[in-house]
Motif scaffolding. Structure first.
Motif, PDB file in Angstrom:
ATOM      1  N   VAL A 136      17.723  26.215 -14.289  1.00 11.43           N
ATOM      2  CA  VAL A 136      17.054  27.041 -15.293  1.00 11.43           C
ATOM      3  C   VAL A 136      16.652  26.150 -16.461  1.00 11.43           C
ATOM      4  N   LEU A 137      15.359  26.106 -16.732  1.00 10.65           N
ATOM      5  CA  LEU A 137      14.846  25.304 -17.840  1.00 10.65           C
ATOM      6  C   LEU A 137      14.935  26.109 -19.128  1.00 10.65           C
ATOM      7  N   GLY A 138      15.585  25.536 -20.114  1.00 12.88           N
ATOM      8  CA  GLY A 138      15.680  26.201 -21.405  1.00 12.88           C
ATOM      9  C   GLY A 138      14.321  26.310 -22.068  1.00 12.88           C
ATOM     10  N   PRO A 139      14.240  27.028 -23.189  1.00  9.40           N
ATOM     11  CA  PRO A 139      12.946  27.259 -23.846  1.00  9.40           C
ATOM     12  C   PRO A 139      12.422  26.012 -24.536  1.00  9.40           C
ATOM     13  N   VAL A 140      11.102  25.873 -24.528  1.00 10.96           N
ATOM     14  CA  VAL A 140      10.480  24.862 -25.383  1.00 10.96           C
ATOM     15  C   VAL A 140      10.478  25.407 -26.805  1.00 10.96           C
ATOM     16  N   PRO A 141      10.397  24.552 -27.804  1.00  7.94           N
ATOM     17  CA  PRO A 141      10.399  25.050 -29.188  1.00  7.94           C
ATOM     18  C   PRO A 141       9.209  25.972 -29.451  1.00  7.94           C
TER      19      PRO A 141
ATOM     20  N   LEU B 188      20.072  34.275  -6.552  1.00  3.70           N
ATOM     21  CA  LEU B 188      19.368  33.131  -5.976  1.00  3.70           C
ATOM     22  C   LEU B 188      20.336  32.119  -5.372  1.00  3.70           C
ATOM     23  N   ARG B 189      21.482  31.948  -6.000  1.00  7.10           N
ATOM     24  CA  ARG B 189      22.496  31.052  -5.425  1.00  7.10           C
ATOM     25  C   ARG B 189      23.000  31.601  -4.098  1.00  7.10           C
ATOM     26  N   GLY B 190      22.991  32.920  -3.979  1.00  6.64           N
ATOM     27  CA  GLY B 190      23.424  33.532  -2.726  1.00  6.64           C
ATOM     28  C   GLY B 190      22.513  33.228  -1.561  1.00  6.64           C
ATOM     29  N   LEU B 191      21.310  32.744  -1.850  1.00 10.78           N
ATOM     30  CA  LEU B 191      20.388  32.350  -0.783  1.00 10.78           C
ATOM     31  C   LEU B 191      20.716  30.968  -0.237  1.00 10.78           C
ATOM     32  N   GLY B 192      21.654  30.285  -0.881  1.00 10.42           N
ATOM     33  CA  GLY B 192      21.970  28.913  -0.485  1.00 10.42           C
ATOM     34  C   GLY B 192      21.190  27.878  -1.252  1.00 10.42           C
TER      35      GLY B 192
ATOM     36  N   ARG C 207      14.179  34.630  -0.009  1.00  7.85           N
ATOM     37  CA  ARG C 207      15.228  34.904   0.972  1.00  7.85           C
ATOM     38  C   ARG C 207      14.819  34.409   2.353  1.00  7.85           C
ATOM     39  N   ALA C 208      13.524  34.526   2.655  1.00  8.17           N
ATOM     40  CA  ALA C 208      13.040  34.064   3.964  1.00  8.17           C
ATOM     41  C   ALA C 208      12.908  32.549   4.015  1.00  8.17           C
ATOM     42  N   GLU C 209      12.492  31.915   2.931  1.00 11.63           N
ATOM     43  CA  GLU C 209      12.220  30.474   2.944  1.00 11.63           C
ATOM     44  C   GLU C 209      13.442  29.638   2.585  1.00 11.63           C
ATOM     45  N   ARG C 210      14.328  30.168   1.781  1.00  9.02           N
ATOM     46  CA  ARG C 210      15.554  29.481   1.360  1.00  9.02           C
ATOM     47  C   ARG C 210      15.298  28.035   0.920  1.00  9.02           C
ATOM     48  N   PRO C 211      14.571  27.851  -0.164  1.00 12.57           N
ATOM     49  CA  PRO C 211      14.319  26.491  -0.651  1.00 12.57           C
ATOM     50  C   PRO C 211      15.621  25.823  -1.108  1.00 12.57           C
ATOM     51  N   GLN C 212      15.631  24.495  -1.030  1.00 11.45           N
ATOM     52  CA  GLN C 212      16.823  23.775  -1.471  1.00 11.45           C
ATOM     53  C   GLN C 212      17.035  23.930  -2.980  1.00 11.45           C
ATOM     54  N   LEU C 213      15.936  24.014  -3.731  1.00  5.28           N
ATOM     55  CA  LEU C 213      16.040  24.095  -5.186  1.00  5.28           C
ATOM     56  C   LEU C 213      15.056  25.124  -5.718  1.00  5.28           C
ATOM     57  N   ILE C 214      15.554  25.980  -6.588  1.00  2.00           N
ATOM     58  CA  ILE C 214      14.712  26.937  -7.297  1.00  2.00           C
ATOM     59  C   ILE C 214      14.759  26.570  -8.776  1.00  2.00           C
TER      60      ILE C 214
ATOM     61  N   GLY D 241      26.459  30.517 -11.573  1.00  5.45           N
ATOM     62  CA  GLY D 241      26.577  29.412 -10.626  1.00  5.45           C
ATOM     63  C   GLY D 241      25.415  28.450 -10.639  1.00  5.45           C
ATOM     64  N   GLY D 242      24.560  28.522 -11.658  1.00  2.34           N
ATOM     65  CA  GLY D 242      23.419  27.628 -11.725  1.00  2.34           C
ATOM     66  C   GLY D 242      23.593  26.561 -12.789  1.00  2.34           C
TER      67      GLY D 242
END
Length: 719
Positions: free
Chosen positions: A611-616, A602-606, A559-566, A660-661
């Motif tokens: 989200v990476l799906g599971p590996v087998p 997390l989208r609310g942070l801007g 929330r403090a850093e607000r990265p462009q991508l999580i 929203g991701g």
């Protein structure tokens, strides 16, 4: 699991009680339904040992003023060490023959430690959990309890001797015999030992469960309680008959309740161990008054006594037979097969009892000579150690013998520019296609290539906790140091967040920062999937409060850093159905709803959220499996249907979209339509049964980079 006859008379009911204990343990390990707490049989053995050994030592010190240590240790040596060493030798040789090279090395180290009776501390230091270990269980794992007992035999006589010496110092005016004959000082010492040990057990059960489970200091209270019964036997004999009967039946009931009510997720020993310990105390104490009545009559039945006589050898055999049967047969065991191993180990126990235990224990030449008894025990131990050492030296280095394979190479093209999504989609498709081609070319390969990278040994030795230098927080950590790679001054910040299945992508993002001006921050914690759920940590056997504290900290930081991508990574094997009882279950509605809420938060942070799906799921320790199948990699390469939960992925994708991701199904980076090869190109895909090898994670950098570029393009002002 030792047993000793007392000078005051042999207790047939105690021999039968050993039968109850060993049956509980072997049926629990065989996975018999309804015996989820059968591991408490070990606690029953501890109380029995405390009762018998303390009584034996007290009678000697009260009559002679001291303990004849050579005689005591000689008796223990000829009683315990030959059978233990014989089973250890067979187990070491069988493991060498049946287990893959990368697995057998650790097993043989366990064999050496346990032959020296310090294996319990090795397991405690490794953080091994008796019921929930990720790696295949060691055939020597059950020897931990023998280590506790042998250490007890070293400490207890010294404690009795020191107590006697202190009594003589305080009561100089009395004769030595009278000075040491009072039982009260010994009771005080045992109470102090028991209280301190129980307090340590309670604290360690909450904070360091493996230490609590495996160590003598946290188990000594059980032995001390048995000793207290031994020193107060005269008081038990004065109890009225009805009270004795109630105590005996109530004690047996407590043991049986513990066997059926407790489970692998119960915090143990802690307060839960009071059930079997108190039950054993009541049965033994009541037997002091009426050994042949009530419960004692049942426990003294010939079948119960026969099982009790063989209980030590049965305990020694049952676990390695059970563990090694699966690699011998080439498949996991069903309930019927596990019960067959119980019978086989029982037969081996009878043979061991008649050919090794009794002949050595009862040999007149050894009974008359403590020195010869110690020599026999020492020789048996030396043989067991030497066999494991020789086998360890003979373990081959697993090297691929197949034709050299072309390495996986994904062309790293410059990222597209501008707001048009078309070029970004094309870059993602192109990167995926290159990996898919390599996966398809590798799917039918059977021999491990000679140019494998990393080697099987290196892949097996990869240590995430060491490599990630604290960026992957451990179970007890609730803080998060600044773990930043790339251009620390860059305005483009990417945050990699999640549990260890997020941390396994760290090498990927380290590779990406070599040609992208990003500031990448890693925020990861083992066993903590970032979802706002009440998680039980099955290793700590309690609510994973550290996960919630860490999650709140990370949310505040984001929330403090607000990265462009999580970028969010998650393991998907939480829950009972995946043998990781965590109080939550991956893919179920509660899981998916929480994932939606997290992405929305997390989208609310801007930030954009990827989200990476599971590996087998390879369903095996991949390097270990390959080391045993150098000419048959398909044995370590599961089918796609077995390794991938297509329905779960679809449900998660919908949940992320609702929040929203963006959800990325990464299955095609690992699997064809039919199979998920363990080796792609010349690279081992997994370092264990859950996490990517560092090298494969690096090779996937262009693919993950293209996905991140596309997500970041959506967050740019121009778009």
């Amino acid at each position: 699991m030792a047993r000793s006859a007392t000078k005051a008379g042999f207790r047939e009911d105690i021999e039968g009680l050993r039968a109850v204990a060993v049956l509980a343990v072997v049926l629990f390990h065989a996975g018999v339904p309804g015996i989820g707490g059968g591991y408490v049989g070990v606690d029953v053995f501890f109380v029995i040992s405390g009762f018998l050994i303390t009584g034996l030592l007290w009678r000697e010190v009260s009559t002679s003023g001291t303990v004849r240590l050579r005689r005591f240790y000689g008796a223990r040596a000829r009683r315990l060490l030959p059978a233990s060493a014989a089973v250890g030798v067979v187990t070491a040789i069988a493991s060498f023959v049946l287990l893959p090279p990368l697995q057998v090395k650790n097993v043989l180290i366990d064999g050496i430690a346990n032959a020296l009776y310090v294996g319990n501390y090795l397991f405690a230091l490794q953080g091994v959990d008796y019921h929930l270990a990720y790696t295949p269980p060691s055939p020597f794992l059950h020897y931990w309890s023998l280590g506790v007992e042998e250490q007890f035999y070293l400490v207890w006589p010294a404690m009795i001797i020191v107590t006697a010496w202190l009594i003589r110092r305080v009561r100089r005016q009395r004769t030595e015999a009278n000075a040491t004959a009072s039982v009260r000082p010994y009771l005080v010492v045992l109470v102090l030992v028991g209280v301190v040990s129980f307090a340590l057990s309670l604290a360690a059960t909450a904070l360091l469960p493996s230490v609590a489970f495996f160590s003598l200091p946290t188990r000594a209270w059980e032995l001390a309680v048995g000793g207290l019964v031994g020193l107060t036997a005269a008081h038990w004999r004065r109890l009225p008959a009805p009270i004795v009967a109630i105590a005996a039946w109530g004690g047996l009931a407590l043991i049986l309740v513990a066997c059926t009510v407790l489970s692998a997720t119960t915090p143990f020993p802690g307060t839960a161990a009071l059930l079997p310990v108190l039950g054993t105390v009541l049965v033994i104490g009541a037997g002091c008054a009426a050994p042949a009545g009530g419960v004692g009559r049942i426990l003294s039945l010939p079948p119960m006594r026969a099982i009790g006589r063989a209980s030590y050898s049965w305990y020694l055999w049952h676990w390695p037979v059970l563990v090694l049967a699966a690699p011998l047969l080439g498949h996991s065991l069903g309930l019927v097969e596990r019960l067959v191993t119980v019978v086989i180990s029982g037969v081996l126990a009878v043979v061991t009892l008649r050919l090794i235990e009794n002949p050595i224990r009862l040999a007149d030449s050894l009974r008359r000579s403590p020195a010869r008894s110690l020599a026999v025990g020492g020789a048996a131990t030396a043989v067991a150690v030497c066999v494991s050492v020789v086998c360890l030296l003979l373990v081959p280095i697993p090297l691929g013998r197949g034709p050299a394979a072309p390495p996986l190479a994904v062309a790293a093209t410059p990222p597209p520019t501008g707001p048009n999504p078309g070029p970004y989609d094309a870059a993602v498709q192109q990167a995926f296609a290159q990996v898919q081609a390599a996966v398809s070319a590798s799917a039918d390969r059977t021999a491990v290539p000679s140019n494998l990278n990393p080697s099987l040994t290196d892949a097996d030795n990869e240590s995430p906790l060491t490599y990630f230098k604290g960026c992957l927080r451990n179970f007890f950590d609730v803080d998060q140091p600044e773990c930043v790679t790339g251009d620390t001054a860059s305005p483009t910040e990417v945050a990699l967040v999640g549990d260890s299945n997020a941390a396994m992508w760290i090498p990927t993002f380290q590779q990406l920062t070599e040609d992208r001006p990003w500031r990448v921050e890693t925020l990861t914690k083992g066993g903590c999937p970032m979802l706002d759920l009440a998680i039980i940590n099955p290793f700590l056997r309690r609510e994973y409060t550290e996960c919630k504290q860490w999650r709140d900290l990370i949310i505040d930081r984001l929330r403090a850093e607000r990265p462009q991508l999580i970028v969010l990574g998650l393991w998907r094997k939480y829950g009972e159905r995946y043998d990781f009882p965590a109080g939550v279950t991956s893919y179920d509605p509660t899981w998916n709803d929480s994932l939606t809420d997290l992405v929305h938060e997390l989208r609310g942070l801007g930030s954009e959220v990827l989200v990476l799906g599971p590996v087998p799921d390879p369903h095996t320790e991949v390097p270990v499996c390959l080391s045993g199948h150098l000419d048959d990699t398909l044995a370590c390469s599961p089918t796609r249907a077995k390794a991938v939960n297509e329905a779960g992925i679809a449900a998660e994708a919908a949940a992320v979209t609702r929040g929203g991701g963006e959800y990325v199904d990464v299955t095609d980076l690992f699997c064809t339509a039919d199979r998920c090869p363990a080796i792609v190109g010349n690279t081992v895909v997994f370092q264990d049964a859950n996490h990517l090898s560092f090298q494969y994670a690096r090779l996937l950098a262009p693919v993950i980079g293209a996905l991140a570029d596309r997500a970041l393009a959506r967050s740019s002002p121009a778009s």
